[in-house]
Design a protein around this motif. Structure first.
Motif, PDB file in Angstrom:
ATOM      1  N   SER A  34       0.794  -1.228   0.000  1.00 12.32           N
ATOM      2  CA  SER A  34       0.000   0.000   0.000  1.00 12.32           C
ATOM      3  C   SER A  34       0.825   1.275   0.000  1.00 12.32           C
ATOM      4  O   SER A  34       0.527   2.216  -0.730  1.00 12.32           O
ATOM      5  N   ALA A  58      -4.841  -0.176   6.062  1.00 16.28           N
ATOM      6  CA  ALA A  58      -3.794  -0.444   5.066  1.00 16.28           C
ATOM      7  C   ALA A  58      -2.710  -1.397   5.568  1.00 16.28           C
ATOM      8  O   ALA A  58      -2.363  -2.356   4.858  1.00 16.28           O
ATOM      9  N   GLU A 105      -4.045  -4.889   5.583  1.00 17.57           N
ATOM     10  CA  GLU A 105      -4.234  -5.431   4.238  1.00 17.57           C
ATOM     11  C   GLU A 105      -2.908  -5.895   3.659  1.00 17.57           C
ATOM     12  O   GLU A 105      -2.830  -6.940   2.992  1.00 17.57           O
ATOM     13  N   ASP A 106      -1.831  -5.147   3.918  1.00 17.56           N
ATOM     14  CA  ASP A 106      -0.508  -5.588   3.477  1.00 17.56           C
ATOM     15  C   ASP A 106      -0.141  -6.925   4.112  1.00 17.56           C
ATOM     16  O   ASP A 106       0.390  -7.824   3.451  1.00 17.56           O
TER      17      ASP A 106
END
Length: 287
Positions: free
Chosen positions: A4, A118, A121-122
């Motif tokens: 991200s 974020a 999500e990574d």
């Protein structure tokens, strides 16, 4: 893989294709800062060092901004320190023969904010490409907010994976608070006596921290030696160096369990042990 943050980097020291590098990881550490991997997860590093059948991988969530500045780094702007710490972590990956290291690049305020999706999500992307049986992260009793935030993210992300994709062991390791206070049947004692020279070399690469005013190299190695001697008061030493971990695996086996309650239970067991020992030794009062 599309991480991200614009500053993120996935570094593979031996140049293997990205998918291959991720798939081969057997021991993964997820940490807040550059040098946390080498302080808290040396067990994973040394378990894989020089092996063709095991690979250590690391994930560093923060960009390292805000670290203490002293010595020759005293006048450097924070932006330059971020670049230096990034390079130091990559050097450690080369020296330690890591299979990969992912530098997610988040400023401290962004990754401590657990409402920011974020970083999580990574982590989901990375973990989806790996099947590491053992994962190391920070322990829930650490006194650095950034460390605890990473541990909470890791637990959340792993709970979201299918059961067969979760690691066999999730270990919460020591940095800003050691774990000798855990009950012996609750702590995981990790033998880390191998390759003293490698341990010193890895920690010594972080000159921005050492000359910058924090002797993490001496402190980390000293704590490991102290643990080995003070671990068992009535037995001779079995090894010269130990690091301790909090077993966080139950939080994956019981996804509904609150991490705060879990950590609180460990602390309460410590309190009960101290009180019971005192009560058992002092003369009983009558009447």
């Amino acid at each position: 893989m599309q991480l991200s943050h614009p500053a993120a980097e996935l570094f593979v020291p031996d140049g293997a294709p990205e998918s291959e590098a991720l798939a081969r990881i057997s021991h993964l550490a997820i940490a807040a800062h550059q040098d946390d991997l080498e302080i808290m997860a040396y067990h994973g590093i040394v378990e894989c060092f020089g092996r063709a059948d095991r690979w250590f991988g690391g994930v560093v969530v923060s960009n390292g901004a805000g670290s203490p500045h002293a010595g020759r780094y005293a006048e450097l702007p924070d932006e330059e320190m971020v670049h230096i710490r990034h390079r130091e972590q990559k050097k450690a990956a080369v020296v330690g023969e890591y299979g990969m290291v992912a530098l997610l690049g988040y400023p401290p305020a962004e990754h401590r904010d657990l409402s920011n999706p974020a970083p999580s999500e990574d982590l989901r992307q990375l973990l989806a490409a790996m099947r590491a049986p053992t994962i190391y992260t920070h322990n829930l009793a650490d006194k650095h907010d950034a460390h605890v935030a990473v541990a909470l993210r890791v637990i959340e992300v792993l709970r979201g994976l299918a059961e067969e994709r979760r690691p066999q062991r999730l270990l919460g390791c020591e940095v800003w608070r050691d774990l000798d206070w855990l009950d012996d049947d609750q702590k995981v004692a990790l033998d880390v006596h191998q390759h003293d020279n490698l341990a010193a070399a890895l920690l010594g690469l972080y000159d921005s921290q050492i000359d910058g005013g924090k002797r993490y190299d001496l402190a980390a190695l000293g704590r490991r030696r102290a643990h080995a001697t003070y671990h068992a008061p009535l037995a001779t030493d079995d090894t010269t160096q130990l690091s301790f971990a909090m077993d966080l695996t139950p939080l994956l086996l019981e996804p509904e369990r609150d991490p705060a309650e879990f950590a609180g239970t460990q602390i309460e067991r410590f309190r009960q042990d101290v009180v019971a020992r005192i009560d058992a030794l002092r003369p009983q009062r009558h009447g």
